[in-house]
Design an enzyme around this catalytic site. Sequence first.
Site, mmCIF file in Angstrom:
data_model
loop_
_atom_site.group_PDB
_atom_site.id
_atom_site.type_symbol
_atom_site.label_atom_id
_atom_site.label_comp_id
_atom_site.label_asym_id
_atom_site.label_seq_id
_atom_site.Cartn_x
_atom_site.Cartn_y
_atom_site.Cartn_z
ATOM 1 N N PHE A 29 0.853 -1.182 0.000
ATOM 2 C CA PHE A 29 0.000 0.000 0.000
ATOM 3 C C PHE A 29 0.889 1.232 0.000
ATOM 4 O O PHE A 29 1.960 1.214 0.611
ATOM 5 C CB PHE A 29 -0.920 -0.011 1.224
ATOM 6 C CG PHE A 29 -2.248 0.647 0.960
ATOM 7 C CD1 PHE A 29 -3.343 -0.108 0.560
ATOM 8 C CD2 PHE A 29 -2.391 2.023 1.068
ATOM 9 C CE1 PHE A 29 -4.555 0.499 0.281
ATOM 10 C CE2 PHE A 29 -3.596 2.636 0.790
ATOM 11 C CZ PHE A 29 -4.692 1.875 0.406
ATOM 12 N N GLN A 46 -7.344 15.512 4.288
ATOM 13 C CA GLN A 46 -6.810 14.806 3.135
ATOM 14 C C GLN A 46 -7.846 14.850 2.010
ATOM 15 O O GLN A 46 -9.030 14.615 2.267
ATOM 16 C CB GLN A 46 -6.552 13.356 3.537
ATOM 17 C CG GLN A 46 -5.541 12.647 2.706
ATOM 18 C CD GLN A 46 -5.065 11.376 3.419
ATOM 19 O OE1 GLN A 46 -5.870 10.572 3.871
ATOM 20 N NE2 GLN A 46 -3.777 11.200 3.534
ATOM 21 N N HIS A 79 -8.853 13.793 -2.176
ATOM 22 C CA HIS A 79 -8.623 12.931 -3.324
ATOM 23 C C HIS A 79 -8.868 13.793 -4.566
ATOM 24 O O HIS A 79 -9.825 14.551 -4.589
ATOM 25 C CB HIS A 79 -9.600 11.755 -3.261
ATOM 26 C CG HIS A 79 -9.287 10.665 -4.235
ATOM 27 N ND1 HIS A 79 -9.475 10.822 -5.581
ATOM 28 C CD2 HIS A 79 -8.802 9.420 -4.061
ATOM 29 C CE1 HIS A 79 -9.106 9.704 -6.194
ATOM 30 N NE2 HIS A 79 -8.697 8.840 -5.301
ATOM 31 N N LEU A 85 -15.991 8.732 -5.496
ATOM 32 C CA LEU A 85 -14.648 8.741 -6.088
ATOM 33 C C LEU A 85 -14.604 8.104 -7.467
ATOM 34 O O LEU A 85 -15.244 7.094 -7.722
ATOM 35 C CB LEU A 85 -13.676 7.982 -5.179
ATOM 36 C CG LEU A 85 -13.233 8.689 -3.914
ATOM 37 C CD1 LEU A 85 -12.171 7.864 -3.222
ATOM 38 C CD2 LEU A 85 -12.708 10.074 -4.225
ATOM 39 N N GLU A 142 -8.130 6.407 -9.411
ATOM 40 C CA GLU A 142 -6.981 6.964 -10.130
ATOM 41 C C GLU A 142 -6.599 6.107 -11.329
ATOM 42 O O GLU A 142 -5.880 6.551 -12.217
ATOM 43 C CB GLU A 142 -5.809 7.124 -9.161
ATOM 44 C CG GLU A 142 -6.072 8.312 -8.265
ATOM 45 C CD GLU A 142 -5.133 8.411 -7.084
ATOM 46 O OE1 GLU A 142 -4.415 9.410 -7.019
ATOM 47 O OE2 GLU A 142 -5.138 7.508 -6.232
ATOM 48 N N ARG A 149 -0.938 12.699 -6.282
ATOM 49 C CA ARG A 149 -2.243 13.231 -5.911
ATOM 50 C C ARG A 149 -2.221 14.717 -5.588
ATOM 51 O O ARG A 149 -3.075 15.470 -6.037
ATOM 52 C CB ARG A 149 -2.736 12.524 -4.645
ATOM 53 C CG ARG A 149 -3.474 11.273 -4.901
ATOM 54 C CD ARG A 149 -4.047 10.797 -3.580
ATOM 55 N NE ARG A 149 -4.591 9.454 -3.774
ATOM 56 C CZ ARG A 149 -5.298 8.813 -2.860
ATOM 57 N NH1 ARG A 149 -5.525 9.365 -1.692
ATOM 58 N NH2 ARG A 149 -5.765 7.610 -3.104
ATOM 59 N N HIS A 186 -11.611 13.784 2.079
ATOM 60 C CA HIS A 186 -11.689 12.350 2.329
ATOM 61 C C HIS A 186 -11.489 12.005 3.808
ATOM 62 O O HIS A 186 -12.200 11.190 4.358
ATOM 63 C CB HIS A 186 -10.608 11.687 1.474
ATOM 64 C CG HIS A 186 -10.646 10.201 1.475
ATOM 65 N ND1 HIS A 186 -11.780 9.496 1.134
ATOM 66 C CD2 HIS A 186 -9.696 9.284 1.764
ATOM 67 C CE1 HIS A 186 -11.516 8.193 1.221
ATOM 68 N NE2 HIS A 186 -10.271 8.048 1.613
ATOM 69 N N ARG A 189 -2.334 11.517 6.669
ATOM 70 C CA ARG A 189 -2.504 10.122 7.093
ATOM 71 C C ARG A 189 -1.991 9.170 6.018
ATOM 72 O O ARG A 189 -2.223 9.363 4.835
ATOM 73 C CB ARG A 189 -3.981 9.844 7.339
ATOM 74 C CG ARG A 189 -4.312 8.424 7.663
ATOM 75 C CD ARG A 189 -5.809 8.227 7.646
ATOM 76 N NE ARG A 189 -6.349 8.444 6.310
ATOM 77 C CZ ARG A 189 -6.693 7.463 5.470
ATOM 78 N NH1 ARG A 189 -6.570 6.205 5.846
ATOM 79 N NH2 ARG A 189 -7.174 7.731 4.278
#
Lengths: 77, 587
Positions: B119, B240, B242, B252, B255, B286, B353, B398
């Site tokens: 991740f 945060q 997106h 969303l 991506e 991002r 987000h 985060r």
Amino acid sequence: MKEMERLSWRCRRGLLELDIVLGRFVERDYAGLDEMQKAAFNALLDMPDTVLWDMIAGRQDASEGEQQALLEKIRAV
Amino acid sequence: MAVVKRTFDVVVVGAGGAGMRAALALSEAGLKVAVLSKVFPTRSHTVAAQGGIAASLGNVSEDNWHWHMYDTVKGSDYLGDQDAIEFMCRAAPEVVYELEHFGMPFDRTDSGKIYQRPFGGHMQDYGKNPVQRACAAADRTGHALLHTLYQRNVQANTNFFVEWMALDLIRDQDGDVLGVVAMEIETSEVMILQARATLFATGGAGRIFQASTNAYINTGDGLGMAARAGIPLEDMEFFQFHPTGVHGAGVLITEGVRGEGGYLINKDGERFMSRYAPNAKDLASRDVVSRAMATEIKEGRGCGKDADHVLLKLDHLGEDVISHRLPGIREIAIKFAHVDPAKDPIPVVPTAHYMMGGIPTNYHGQVVAPYDGGPEEIVQGFYAVGECACVSVHGANRLGCNSLLDLIVFGREAARQIIEDLKSNPHPKQLPSDAADRSLSRLARLEGQKNGESVSEVGAAMRRVMQAHCGVFRFPDLLAEGVRKIYEVAERAKCTEIKDKSKVFNTARVEALELDNLIEVAQATMTAAAARQESRGGHARDDFPDRDDDNWLKHSLYFSEGRHLDYKPVRLKPLTVETFPLKTRVY
């Protein structure tokens, strides 16, 4: 009695996608459903969010006919 | 008016992952626990978490908690408290194994161990190579977590108050927290829930923005209650975002769309990313893409009648690529943007987000505030965990898969601390005679309001101001104007009026009460963002493009009363290891 109010609150979900789609459906179409369809909708609302979203997004079908027909309606919203 | 009172050992507000993890430990310890939730517990927003839970199990690739800690400190852009981060990363394997023991259906390796996937931001050997650290249950980790914890709580006899909304915190003249006042949504009945410990686990407040991925329930109720009761809110400028949420909906667009060749255009049809990132273009990171989008909108090249979004074009990919390589995107675009992406571009906008800030706590989940001498005095009887809390493990930004970890580590730890604290505090303190007054007067004001403002109009005004003035990329002129505008909206929020005064499932009343909470958060976010003259993590300013550790390596504290800001130092000293020194955050 207060059926719509109760339902609109139960359409508050953990997933934004469901908030939007279910909210829209209740506002536009719920009043026009027959008793069987209303019962089927209530049963759908008891499902877990991820399962319900998969069904609405068309990745999964309902197990019984009444629900499946209703799902088609919701998908079309 | 006499208000019914019930007494518990602990009242937990919120039944997502954090609230239920804490409630489970508390109930299993034999305490009488009430958990309040606006919706059925398994429909909490935790369900939306797909990625997984970060833990250095080392089941797939070599790993240890030091590396996880390094990634988290770096990811936080050094604003995270290193004692809390060490605590979380060290506890991670243990809390994951506990969940496994509870029956959580983790994905498995061939040999039967918990499978781990890679991740973003999680690395081996202090940032050198990607590591497989995320423990997941298919793409439904949040869902599996909620169901596992709910079942265990039912077995442990946790008292769930489902479809109840907490309205206000009860604090006495010593500043101690003695419970909450709450309202049953079905009947509008108000009740005092007295408790020796009150734990907030109410989640985030992404709904302050027009574009948000958060579910409608994420209205920052815990933050609003805390702010009204004189508790500060920490680091609220850090959200945060997106880059590509559907304009007007927030859902969303993955991506992967840009990965497959989709690209962004402005109102002139220009592929503007070529100007901001000549090489990577639409595949830039991002934050770069989000800032470029915000700049286009600010400079008047946005699309639509309000010029407030840009377009994501993918019709050139052809129907085949869209249906086969990007499953679900077409349906999402049709359903939420009302366009068929095989023919027309999708309107998109940077979308909020996750909220990094929250109610200030130490790493035991105890709420701390500078109200009685030192900067981090414990507020007796009050605890907070999860997205509503600021521990602070996420600092300014985060890392993916650290949010579910945050819920279970600090949910469990807050419960342990509560159990210990209650041993020396065996009896509930006497409630002040005005315990329910704040809530009752809010309700009475709403009931009697004449010629007031519509909740949905004031809410929409708040979300517009936050989006335009305090979004993913922040400009000095817009911030200054935004502060003035959000304070104006806050004045309007004081005189909201509802037409429907009925008692049964009155959603209008609930939404008016939620707006009271959202507007507290919105003011905190705008005020703190306007004041912080640097760019760090989720707070990016056009006029101060760099991180400024000399002046701004500190947490902000926003106080609702007088809307004033204070600051406190970042806890740079971990529990047992050396401090991770400040470095530029590059990946």
